[in-house]
Every structure is written in structure tokens, then in C-alpha cells.
Design a protein around this motif. Structure first.
Motif, short mmCIF file in Angstrom:
data_model
loop_
_atom_site.label_atom_id
_atom_site.label_comp_id
_atom_site.label_asym_id
_atom_site.label_seq_id
_atom_site.Cartn_x
_atom_site.Cartn_y
_atom_site.Cartn_z
N ARG A 17 1.68 -37.69 -35.62
CA ARG A 17 1.03 -36.74 -36.51
C ARG A 17 0.00 -35.89 -35.78
O ARG A 17 -0.17 -34.71 -36.07
CB ARG A 17 0.42 -37.47 -37.69
N ILE A 18 -0.68 -36.46 -34.81
CA ILE A 18 -1.62 -35.67 -34.00
C ILE A 18 -0.85 -34.63 -33.19
O ILE A 18 -1.27 -33.47 -33.09
CB ILE A 18 -2.47 -36.59 -33.09
N ALA A 45 0.44 -28.85 -32.57
CA ALA A 45 1.49 -27.86 -32.36
C ALA A 45 1.41 -26.70 -33.36
O ALA A 45 2.09 -25.69 -33.17
CB ALA A 45 2.86 -28.52 -32.46
N ILE A 46 0.58 -26.81 -34.38
CA ILE A 46 0.46 -25.73 -35.37
C ILE A 46 -0.26 -24.55 -34.72
O ILE A 46 -1.35 -24.70 -34.17
CB ILE A 46 -0.34 -26.20 -36.60
N PRO A 47 0.34 -23.35 -34.80
CA PRO A 47 -0.31 -22.16 -34.23
C PRO A 47 -1.40 -21.64 -35.17
O PRO A 47 -1.24 -20.62 -35.83
CB PRO A 47 0.85 -21.18 -34.08
N ILE A 48 -2.50 -22.36 -35.26
CA ILE A 48 -3.55 -22.09 -36.25
C ILE A 48 -4.03 -20.64 -36.23
O ILE A 48 -4.27 -20.06 -37.27
CB ILE A 48 -4.72 -23.08 -36.06
N ILE A 83 3.15 -32.55 -42.35
CA ILE A 83 2.72 -33.60 -41.43
C ILE A 83 2.43 -34.88 -42.22
O ILE A 83 2.81 -35.97 -41.82
CB ILE A 83 1.49 -33.16 -40.61
N GLY A 84 1.78 -34.75 -43.35
CA GLY A 84 1.47 -35.91 -44.18
C GLY A 84 2.70 -36.60 -44.72
O GLY A 84 2.70 -37.81 -44.91
N ARG A 85 3.76 -35.83 -44.95
CA ARG A 85 5.01 -36.41 -45.46
C ARG A 85 5.93 -36.89 -44.35
O ARG A 85 6.93 -37.55 -44.62
CB ARG A 85 5.76 -35.37 -46.29
N PRO A 142 11.32 -34.32 -35.03
CA PRO A 142 11.02 -33.21 -35.94
C PRO A 142 12.25 -32.57 -36.57
O PRO A 142 12.22 -32.19 -37.73
CB PRO A 142 10.29 -32.21 -35.04
N SER A 143 13.34 -32.46 -35.84
CA SER A 143 14.54 -31.82 -36.37
C SER A 143 15.20 -32.63 -37.49
O SER A 143 16.01 -32.11 -38.24
CB SER A 143 15.55 -31.59 -35.25
N ARG A 144 14.86 -33.90 -37.63
CA ARG A 144 15.48 -34.75 -38.65
C ARG A 144 14.54 -35.10 -39.79
O ARG A 144 14.88 -35.89 -40.66
CB ARG A 144 15.99 -36.04 -37.99
N GLN A 145 13.33 -34.50 -39.80
CA GLN A 145 12.38 -34.76 -40.87
C GLN A 145 12.90 -34.17 -42.17
O GLN A 145 13.51 -33.10 -42.17
CB GLN A 145 11.02 -34.15 -40.55
#
Length: 84
Positions: free
Chosen positions: A40-41, A46-49, A64-66, A73-76
Motif C-alpha cells: 500500500r505504501i 506511485a500516485i502522481p499527486i 489503495i484501501g480496497r 496491480p493488474s489483477r486488483q
């Protein structure tokens, strides 16, 4: 930036300090918690804030929370899959 709202944070998964069993089982609980937090970190970093709007940022944080730290990531699951 809005101040944090108490009680809004959710912690998912088991609390490793409440794990019972053998030393190996307790170690597994701590390892799983570590992997979840690390993943999660990584997703958070990785978020382009600087280049996304507030709504997109909020959605990224909800995802991220879910997220399931065991899946790449591709299978979330997407929000559409979860509500279907």
C-alpha cells in the motif's frame, strides 16, 4: 489540504499483535501485515499527486484501501467488479 478526520481511517486485515499459535504462525501474521503495508505504501508513492485532480486522488486512495496486497496491480478488482 483538509485536516485529518478522526475515525475515518480504516485498518483492514488482521492485527498481527493479536495473532496466536506457534512462533511460526505468529511470524506469518507479521509477515502478511508487513507485505500489506509495504504494497500500500508503494501504491501511495506511485500516485502522481502533482498532476491529478482532487477527485482522482481521492479515488486512487480509495483503491489503495480496497487493494489486496497479495495480488499484482493488474489483477486488483475494480470498483465496478466489487459492486456487481
Amino acid at each position: 489540504m483538509r485536516p485529518a478526520r478522526p475515525g475515518r481511517s480504516r485498518r483492514t486485515g488482521a492485527f498481527p499483535n493479536a495473532a496466536t499459535g506457534s512462533e511460526a504462525e505468529i511470524a506469518v501474521a507479521f509477515d502478511e501485515a508487513y507485505r500489506m503495508l509495504r504494497r500500500r505504501i508503494e501504491l501511495l508513492l506511485a500516485i502522481p499527486i502533482g498532476s491529478i485532480d482532487r477527485l482522482a486522488l481521492e479515488e486512487s486512495l480509495r483503491e489503495i484501501g480496497r487493494s489486496d496486497p497479495a495480488l499484482p496491480p493488474s489483477r486488483q478488482p475494480s470498483e465496478r467488479e466489487e459492486t456487481a
